[in-house]
Design an enzyme around this catalytic site. Structure first.
Site, PDB file in Angstrom:
ATOM      1  N   CYS A 119     -53.853 -28.163 113.797  1.00  0.00           N
ATOM      2  CA  CYS A 119     -54.837 -27.170 114.236  1.00  0.00           C
ATOM      3  C   CYS A 119     -55.236 -26.193 113.136  1.00  0.00           C
ATOM      4  O   CYS A 119     -56.211 -25.459 113.282  1.00  0.00           O
ATOM      5  CB  CYS A 119     -54.317 -26.414 115.452  1.00  0.00           C
ATOM      6  SG  CYS A 119     -53.860 -27.484 116.834  1.00  0.00           S
ATOM      7  N   HIS A 252     -58.258 -20.123 115.841  1.00  0.00           N
ATOM      8  CA  HIS A 252     -58.070 -21.419 116.481  1.00  0.00           C
ATOM      9  C   HIS A 252     -58.045 -21.207 117.986  1.00  0.00           C
ATOM     10  O   HIS A 252     -57.333 -20.345 118.503  1.00  0.00           O
ATOM     11  CB  HIS A 252     -56.768 -22.049 116.003  1.00  0.00           C
ATOM     12  CG  HIS A 252     -56.326 -23.219 116.813  1.00  0.00           C
ATOM     13  ND1 HIS A 252     -57.172 -24.267 117.121  1.00  0.00           N
ATOM     14  CD2 HIS A 252     -55.129 -23.508 117.404  1.00  0.00           C
ATOM     15  CE1 HIS A 252     -56.513 -25.147 117.851  1.00  0.00           C
ATOM     16  NE2 HIS A 252     -55.282 -24.711 118.041  1.00  0.00           N
ATOM     17  N   ASN A 282     -58.330 -26.801 123.741  1.00  0.00           N
ATOM     18  CA  ASN A 282     -57.835 -26.813 122.367  1.00  0.00           C
ATOM     19  C   ASN A 282     -58.269 -28.123 121.716  1.00  0.00           C
ATOM     20  O   ASN A 282     -57.761 -29.187 122.064  1.00  0.00           O
ATOM     21  CB  ASN A 282     -56.308 -26.683 122.375  1.00  0.00           C
ATOM     22  CG  ASN A 282     -55.686 -26.685 120.994  1.00  0.00           C
ATOM     23  OD1 ASN A 282     -56.318 -27.062 120.019  1.00  0.00           O
ATOM     24  ND2 ASN A 282     -54.425 -26.285 120.926  1.00  0.00           N
TER      25      ASN A 282
END
Length: 325
Positions: A119, A252, A282
């Site tokens: 990520c 993020h 996500n």
């Protein structure tokens, strides 16, 4: 030789299939797994995510995002002299998804490679591209984050399968006489490998271990908020800036609690936080460029404003980039 690099175009792409929390709850119920829209929203802030069709790859999503970014920058694929793709879900073990994307764009010759920092991948990739432009190795880079995380989810684990989605985001980063990328700060700590990982691997044609995502949510949360604050402050210090200079924070898009916690640590009002996790989930390496593109195209983030990008992911990896758009 130009001394700086600057983002000249952004783009993104989401697969057409939008999966709401209610949709996912119904699907999980067939497996005997109980969850609900309320349960997911209260813990994550996520209302929906997008899942790619089985035949769609990360490079397919990357291609669409890249086309949008190139159009926004007023560039053609032939103008690109560097391609970096951040992904944890590559099309193949090798070659890189960047090389596959290069071919799909109809170009050849320029360096093309993947970055794997989960990520944090886009922050890592953007930093690498900036360094290559500053040293004269490239002048017009395509930097992409692309993921099909739905392929590695354990749909028997409601604590993880509700979190992730598929998508891609891209930027065109060009040599500039004016500062664009102001500073960056990257880190990793391998002792935290086990809190967020896909522990399986292929050996002799067989899958050994578990090829699905494993996460210790509490451990990730505690570590993420701390390291994101540290990275942001280090980046500001390198740029000679303070929190007051940040117009927008684009972290993020993992979990609304982590994002709001980071903003609070930096004493930034909620209004300066760009949030897309509610609709995207996500999307790992794609989440930051997806959020950036949406914020730019909506008119919220404007040219000349100062933006802090922050990523944190498996490894454990984390980092930040401060830029003038």
């Amino acid at each position: 030789m130009s001394s700086y690099s600057r983002i000249t175009g952004t783009g993104s792409y989401l697969p057409p299939r939008r999966v709401t929390n209610d949709d996912l709850a119904k699907e999980l119920a067939t497996r005997g797994i109980e969850t609900s829209d309320q349960w997911i929203v209260e813990r994550t802030g996520i209302h929906a995510r997008h899942f790619a069709a089985p035949e769609v790859t990360s490079s397919d999503l990357a291609l669409e995002a890249a086309r949008h970014a190139l159009e926004a920058a007023g560039r053609k694929a032939e103008d690109i002299d560097l391609i970096i793709v951040a992904t944890s879900t590559p099309d193949m073990v090798f070659p890189s998804s960047a090389a596959i994307l290069q071919n799909k764009l109809g170009v050849a010759g320029c360096p093309a490679f993947d970055v794997q920092a989960v990520c944090s991948g886009f922050v890592y990739a953007l930093t690498v591209a900036d360094a290559m432009i500053r040293t004269g190795t490239a002048r017009c880079a395509l930097v992409v984050g692309a993921e099909v995380f739905s392929r590695i989810l354990d749909f028997n684990d409601r604590t993880t399968c509700v979190l992730f989605g598929d998508g891609a985001g891209a930027v065109v980063l060009e040599a500039s006489e004016e500062p664009g990328i102001l500073a960056s700060d990257l880190h990793a700590d391998g002792k935290h490998v086990g809190i967020l990982c896909v522990p399986g691997h292929v050996s002799g044609g067989n899958v050994l271990g578990t090829p699905l995502l494993h996460m210790d949510g509490q451990a990730v949360f505690k570590l993420a908020v701390r390291v994101l604050e540290d990275a942001a402050r280090a980046t500001l210090a390198k740029a000679g800036k303070t929190e007051a200079d940040i117009d927008w924070l684009i972290p993020h898009q993992a979990n609304i609690r982590i994002m709001e916690g980071t903003a609070k640590k930096l004493k930034l009002p909620r209004e300066k936080l760009i949030v897309t996790v509610n609709e995207h989930g996500n999307t790992s390496a794609a989440s930051i460029p997806l959020a950036l593109d949406e914020a730019v195209r909506s008119g919220k983030v404007k040219k000349g404003e100062t933006v802090m990008l922050e990523g944190v992911g498996g490894g454990f990896t984390w980092g930040a980039v401060l830029l003038n758009l």
